[in-house]
Structures are given as structure tokens and as C-alpha cells.
Motif scaffolding. Structure first.
Motif, PDB file in Angstrom:
ATOM      1  N   HIS A   1      -8.572   0.832   4.429  1.00 42.95           N
ATOM      2  CA  HIS A   1      -9.861   1.208   3.842  1.00 42.95           C
ATOM      3  C   HIS A   1     -10.596   2.211   4.732  1.00 42.95           C
ATOM      4  O   HIS A   1     -11.178   3.184   4.241  1.00 42.95           O
ATOM      5  CB  HIS A   1     -10.719  -0.047   3.660  1.00 42.95           C
ATOM      6  CG  HIS A   1     -12.140   0.244   3.296  1.00 42.95           C
ATOM      7  ND1 HIS A   1     -12.535   0.576   2.020  1.00 42.95           N
ATOM      8  CD2 HIS A   1     -13.278   0.268   4.053  1.00 42.95           C
ATOM      9  CE1 HIS A   1     -13.838   0.794   1.993  1.00 42.95           C
ATOM     10  NE2 HIS A   1     -14.322   0.609   3.211  1.00 42.95           N
TER      11      HIS A   1
ATOM     12  N   LEU B   1       1.994   1.741  -3.484  1.00 43.52           N
ATOM     13  CA  LEU B   1       0.933   2.403  -4.243  1.00 43.52           C
ATOM     14  C   LEU B   1       0.944   3.909  -3.990  1.00 43.52           C
ATOM     15  O   LEU B   1       0.825   4.713  -4.926  1.00 43.52           O
ATOM     16  CB  LEU B   1      -0.431   1.837  -3.841  1.00 43.52           C
ATOM     17  CG  LEU B   1      -0.804   0.418  -4.290  1.00 43.52           C
ATOM     18  CD1 LEU B   1      -2.084  -0.021  -3.593  1.00 43.52           C
ATOM     19  CD2 LEU B   1      -0.983   0.351  -5.799  1.00 43.52           C
ATOM     20  N   ALA B   2       1.097   4.288  -2.722  1.00 47.55           N
ATOM     21  CA  ALA B   2       1.087   5.707  -2.365  1.00 47.55           C
ATOM     22  C   ALA B   2       2.233   6.458  -3.035  1.00 47.55           C
ATOM     23  O   ALA B   2       2.059   7.586  -3.522  1.00 47.55           O
ATOM     24  CB  ALA B   2       1.158   5.864  -0.847  1.00 47.55           C
TER      25      ALA B   2
ATOM     26  N   ASN C   1       0.828  -1.207   0.000  1.00 47.51           N
ATOM     27  CA  ASN C   1       0.000   0.000   0.000  1.00 47.51           C
ATOM     28  C   ASN C   1       0.863   1.258   0.000  1.00 47.51           C
ATOM     29  O   ASN C   1       0.508   2.257  -0.630  1.00 47.51           O
ATOM     30  CB  ASN C   1      -0.932   0.002   1.212  1.00 47.51           C
ATOM     31  CG  ASN C   1      -2.200  -0.800   0.992  1.00 47.51           C
ATOM     32  OD1 ASN C   1      -3.292  -0.373   1.325  1.00 47.51           O
ATOM     33  ND2 ASN C   1      -2.058  -1.993   0.427  1.00 47.51           N
ATOM     34  N   ARG C   2       1.966   1.221   0.691  1.00 47.83           N
ATOM     35  CA  ARG C   2       2.869   2.376   0.676  1.00 47.83           C
ATOM     36  C   ARG C   2       3.546   2.520  -0.687  1.00 47.83           C
ATOM     37  O   ARG C   2       3.833   3.639  -1.136  1.00 47.83           O
ATOM     38  CB  ARG C   2       3.895   2.243   1.803  1.00 47.83           C
ATOM     39  CG  ARG C   2       3.253   2.455   3.175  1.00 47.83           C
ATOM     40  CD  ARG C   2       4.184   2.185   4.332  1.00 47.83           C
ATOM     41  NE  ARG C   2       3.533   2.547   5.603  1.00 47.83           N
ATOM     42  CZ  ARG C   2       3.986   2.190   6.806  1.00 47.83           C
ATOM     43  NH1 ARG C   2       5.087   1.445   6.915  1.00 47.83           N
ATOM     44  NH2 ARG C   2       3.335   2.558   7.887  1.00 47.83           N
TER      45      ARG C   2
ATOM     46  N   GLY D   1      -6.424  -3.847   0.493  1.00 48.53           N
ATOM     47  CA  GLY D   1      -5.783  -2.735   1.181  1.00 48.53           C
ATOM     48  C   GLY D   1      -5.837  -2.894   2.692  1.00 48.53           C
ATOM     49  O   GLY D   1      -6.624  -3.673   3.229  1.00 48.53           O
TER      50      GLY D   1
ATOM     51  N   GLU E   1      -8.812   5.671   4.291  1.00 50.06           N
ATOM     52  CA  GLU E   1      -8.874   6.264   2.958  1.00 50.06           C
ATOM     53  C   GLU E   1     -10.300   6.458   2.458  1.00 50.06           C
ATOM     54  O   GLU E   1     -10.637   7.500   1.893  1.00 50.06           O
ATOM     55  CB  GLU E   1      -8.096   5.389   1.972  1.00 50.06           C
ATOM     56  CG  GLU E   1      -8.075   5.943   0.559  1.00 50.06           C
ATOM     57  CD  GLU E   1      -7.258   5.087  -0.389  1.00 50.06           C
ATOM     58  OE1 GLU E   1      -7.579   5.088  -1.600  1.00 50.06           O
ATOM     59  OE2 GLU E   1      -6.315   4.408   0.066  1.00 50.06           O
TER      60      GLU E   1
ATOM     61  N   TRP F   1      -1.277   6.122  -6.264  1.00 52.60           N
ATOM     62  CA  TRP F   1      -2.451   5.280  -6.454  1.00 52.60           C
ATOM     63  C   TRP F   1      -3.224   5.046  -5.159  1.00 52.60           C
ATOM     64  O   TRP F   1      -3.892   4.033  -5.000  1.00 52.60           O
ATOM     65  CB  TRP F   1      -2.056   3.937  -7.071  1.00 52.60           C
ATOM     66  CG  TRP F   1      -1.567   4.039  -8.480  1.00 52.60           C
ATOM     67  CD1 TRP F   1      -0.323   3.729  -8.939  1.00 52.60           C
ATOM     68  CD2 TRP F   1      -2.306   4.479  -9.624  1.00 52.60           C
ATOM     69  NE1 TRP F   1      -0.240   3.943 -10.299  1.00 52.60           N
ATOM     70  CE2 TRP F   1      -1.452   4.413 -10.739  1.00 52.60           C
ATOM     71  CE3 TRP F   1      -3.618   4.933  -9.806  1.00 52.60           C
ATOM     72  CZ2 TRP F   1      -1.848   4.779 -12.017  1.00 52.60           C
ATOM     73  CZ3 TRP F   1      -4.021   5.302 -11.081  1.00 52.60           C
ATOM     74  CH2 TRP F   1      -3.152   5.217 -12.164  1.00 52.60           C
ATOM     75  N   THR F   2      -3.156   5.960  -4.213  1.00 52.13           N
ATOM     76  CA  THR F   2      -4.057   5.946  -3.067  1.00 52.13           C
ATOM     77  C   THR F   2      -4.912   7.204  -3.124  1.00 52.13           C
ATOM     78  O   THR F   2      -4.544   8.197  -3.758  1.00 52.13           O
ATOM     79  CB  THR F   2      -3.293   5.907  -1.729  1.00 52.13           C
ATOM     80  OG1 THR F   2      -2.373   7.009  -1.681  1.00 52.13           O
ATOM     81  CG2 THR F   2      -2.511   4.603  -1.574  1.00 52.13           C
TER      82      THR F   2
ATOM     83  N   SER G   1     -15.742   2.480  -4.211  1.00 49.78           N
ATOM     84  CA  SER G   1     -14.888   1.299  -4.066  1.00 49.78           C
ATOM     85  C   SER G   1     -15.691   0.005  -4.032  1.00 49.78           C
ATOM     86  O   SER G   1     -15.164  -1.078  -4.283  1.00 49.78           O
ATOM     87  CB  SER G   1     -14.036   1.403  -2.790  1.00 49.78           C
ATOM     88  OG  SER G   1     -14.854   1.402  -1.637  1.00 49.78           O
TER      89      SER G   1
ATOM     90  N   VAL H   1      -0.283   6.287   3.776  1.00 48.97           N
ATOM     91  CA  VAL H   1      -0.477   5.046   4.532  1.00 48.97           C
ATOM     92  C   VAL H   1       0.541   4.947   5.672  1.00 48.97           C
ATOM     93  O   VAL H   1       1.084   3.888   5.952  1.00 48.97           O
ATOM     94  CB  VAL H   1      -0.408   3.798   3.612  1.00 48.97           C
ATOM     95  CG1 VAL H   1      -1.149   2.625   4.241  1.00 48.97           C
ATOM     96  CG2 VAL H   1      -0.990   4.060   2.234  1.00 48.97           C
TER      97      VAL H   1
END
Length: 406
Positions: A96, A54-55, A51-52, A93, A99, A59-60, A255, A125
Motif C-alpha cells: 500500500h 494481480l500485477a 499481489n504479483r 495488499g 502503490e 490490477w495494481t 482506496s 510488486v
């Protein structure tokens, strides 16, 4: 809602699909399919790192306004992102609640100072969140909460006392948004405030709840003179009910369209098992599977329509009928899928697979369809039970008399 994709939308779909294909490889590729409801214990630290990642690549928080760190994607582009993310098999993720729920609530109701403090940490994140709504005597009936908070003028802090239950992922969260009663003697919706409370302190005790699926993603959280700064209340003191309802509106957000892609994959897995063991030749099984496929297509179409209504201001995400109908539709569908999955599995579904079973501590492991069946029993309860959704439709949409209360 016009479902015809523009050239720009097609290009965006290709962009996110290619990025996921390139990045879900090597060490990240090993995370495919991990996590999600009933499986949140799987590779949590690795999924946090993903997830980080992605960030770092933007993409977050893709639907947030750009001034708050998001991508500012259109409604349809958000649908594309969540569908492609689910279709790729990317891991679930880990934030959730931060975000998709708290972040939009802060954007809508928070002060500039609160937004500057918390939103960047959610986008990156770096801080994980839990939701402090349900209590032992206030589950779906949120207005019955008894957790109390008093403002300590000497220290400039809120002191929180009480208990929350079914608190998803509290054991790995840094913060919890808490609905607490801040006006002594107040009843029901009045006198509640929406507080942001740090969980890593002496005044908070978190006890995981063992589930049928053998995981422990839900928790009991006990507050005993837990502290949070006076300015960590969102909205007006005593007016937290409106903030809490606003947040629940975001829970039915875009989502959830990715959720239907995940459901389609689960359904296809059941179909493949039916083909492999011959149960597909049973006309009743075949009819049930075909019905599930048709229903899921209708659910997706309705979800798109309801999102368009909310976007256009024709329906209230928190109090209108669209979100309640969608919750009723997908939760009931998912439970039926779990039941069909067990019928397809037959006697094999009653046993743990070879090489799996109880460990020395009494824990057991399950195959995907066993876990689907067991966890989906909760779908019609969490996030607002079927009874609550039907009351919303009856009272707020159809204008029927309110349910009698004892």
C-alpha cells in the motif's frame, strides 16, 4: 459527484467482480480475509504472491496514468475497484505504501529518471516500501524531525543518521522514503529533504515493536551512516516538506472507500454475534448497532463527496478540510465499533477462545473482535492524530489562531 453508474461502469463492476470470483479460488481462496491492520503478519509471502498475480493481470496501480504503468481508471471506476476488492474478501495488499503513497508522489514530484527507476518495480510488486516519517520526538509533529542527511561529495551519496519509529512493514520492505534534515541548523519545515533509502544495507538496523495484538508490523529503524545515491532525493533539496505533505494528501485517496466496505463487513460480523448470543435483544445494544450502521453510510457518502471536491480542485487533499474530517469520522467510528464488539461478546471477550492462548514464547492469539477492539485504539493516533486533524481544521479551514507552542 454523480453516483449514477453508467452502462460502462456497470460493465466494469461486473468485470472485476467476475475476475475476483474466478481467481479467488483454490490456493488463492485460502487467503480470503487475511492481512490488514493488526494482522499484517498473516501469510505475508502468500499475499505477496497474490499481489504479483494481480500485477500480472493489470490490477495494481489502477488509478495511475497508463504512461506510468497504471490502468488510468476514472475516479468512480477506482471506487468500484476498491469496493469490489474489499467485498470479495480478497487479502490485504502488501505494498500500500508503495502503490498508494510513494507512486503518486513520484508521478507528481519525481524526475523522469526516478519514475523510470521506481514506478515499474512498484506496479509489478517487485520492491516493497516503508514510510520513514515519525520519530521518538516527532510523531504527529512531523516538522520536528531530527534524522540528518549530509551529501558526501566524494562518494556521490547521501549519508543518513537518525531514528524512525512506528515504521509500518519496514521488516519486509526493500526501500524507505525518509524525511531528513539536510540543512544543518535549520528548524521546523525548512531544510528538510525527501530521500529514498534502501533498507538492505549495513547502515540500517530494524527492530520490530511487539503490539497488544501480538503482531509486530511496526518497527524502529536506526540509520547509522546509511547510504543512498545523491539523485535519490525527490523534489528540491531542502524543500522536502512540500513533497511530504503532498504524499499525505494521497494517503486520503480513493482506496479508503474500500476501507468502508471492510468496516461494513466487520459491523455485520458483530451483528451476527449479537444475534447468536442473544445480546441483540438488549435495546441499548440494538440502538448502538443501528447507530453505527447509519453513521457508516454517512461516512461513505462524505468520503465520496470529499474525493469529488479534491478531483474538482475545490479542496486541497493535503491541507484542506475534507481529508481531515474523513480521518476523524472513520477513526472514531471504528473505535466505537470495537467497543460495541466487546460489549456484545460479554465475558467471552475477556478470554482467549478454546484451543488458543499463550504459546511457549509468551505470544497469544485473539479472535476477530478482540483484535478489532485492541487495534482500533490506535486508529485515532496513526496517520495523523485526532488533535492534529482538529488543528488543521481550526487553523487552515476556519482561520483560527495557531496553537501556542512551548
Amino acid at each position: 459527484m454523480d453516483l449514477t453508474e453508467s452502462a460502462e461502469d456497470r460493465a466494469f463492476r461486473a468485470e472485476i467482480r467476475d475476475w475476483l470470483a474466478d481467481n479467488l479460488a483454490g490456493e488463492w481462496g485460502a487467503l480470503k480475509g487475511l492481512g490488514g491492520p493488526g494482522r499484517e503478519h498473516e501469510a505475508h509471502e502468500e499475499r505477496l504472491a497474490w499481489n504479483r498475480h494481480l500485477a500480472e493481470h493489470g490490477w495494481t496501480a489502477v488509478g495511475w496514468p497508463t504512461e506510468h504503468g497504471g490502468r488510468g481508471l476514472s475516479l468512480w471506476q477506482q471506487v468500484i475497484f476498491h469496493e469490489e476488492y474489499a467485498r470479495s474478501g480478497a487479502p490485504a495488499g502488501v505494498n500500500h505504501l508503495g502503490e498508494q503513497l510513494l507512486g503518486p508522489t513520484l508521478i507528481a514530484f519525481g524526475t523522469p529518471e526516478q519514475q523510470q527507476r521506481f514506478l515499474p518495480e512498484i506496479v509489478a510488486v517487485r520492491e516493497l516500501w516503508a514510510q520513514g516519517y515519525s520519530e521518538p520526538g516527532a510523531g504527529s509533529d512531523l516538522a520536528a524531525v531530527q534524522t540528518r542527511a549530509r551529501l558526501d561529495e566524494a562518494s556521490g551519496e547521501w549519508a543518513v543518521d537518525g531514528q524512525k519509529v512506528w515504521t509500518s512493514m519496514a521488516h519486509v520492505a526493500d526501500w524507505c522514503f525518509v524525511v531528513a534534515r539536510t540543512e544543518p541548523g535549520s528548524q521546523r519545515h525548512r531544510g528538510l529533504s525527501f530521500l529514498l533509502v534502501p533498507l538492505q544495507q549495513d547502515g540500517v538496523e530494524i527492530r520490530p515493536i511487539e503490539q497488544l495484538t501480538s503482531g509486530s508490523e511496526f518497527n524502529e529503524v536506526f540509520f547509522s551512516d546509511a547510504r543512498t545515491p545523491a539523485d535519490h532525493v525527490i523534489g528540491e533539496v531542502g524543500a522536502g516538506w512540500g513533497v511530504a505533505m503532498g504524499l499525505l494528501g494521497f494517503e486520503r485517496g480513493v482506496s479508503t472507500l474500500g476501507q468502508t466496505v471492510g468496516f461494513a463487513r466487520e459491523l455485520e460480523d458483530v451483528v451476527q454475534r449479537a444475534k447468536a448470543n442473544g445480546s441483540i435483544d438488549d435495546p441499548v445494544v440494538r440502538d448502538r448497532l443501528a447507530t453505527l450502521r447509519t453513521e457508516l453510510s454517512a461516512i461513505r457518502s462524505y468520503a465520496l463527496r470529499s474525493l469529488a471536491l479534491v478531483q474538482g480542485g475545490e479542496d486541497s487533499a493535503a491541507g484542506g478540510g475534507a481529508g481531515s474530517i474523513f480521518k476523524l469520522a472513520w477513526s472514531g467510528w471504528h473505535r466505537r465499533l470495537g467497543e460495541v464488539a466487546m460489549d456484545v461478546a460479554g465475558a467471552e471477550g475477556l478470554l482467549t477462545r478454546a484451543g488458543r492462548g499463550l504459546d511457549g514464547a509468551g505470544h497469544y492469539d485473539l479472535d476477530a473482535h478482540q483484535r478489532l477492539f485492541l487495534f482500533s485504539r490506535a486508529d485515532t493516533i496513526y496517520g495523523g492524530s485526532d488533535e492534529i486533524q482538529k488543528n488543521i481544521l481550526a487553523e487552515r479551514v476556519l482561520g483560527l489562531p495557531k496553537e501556542a507552542r512551548a
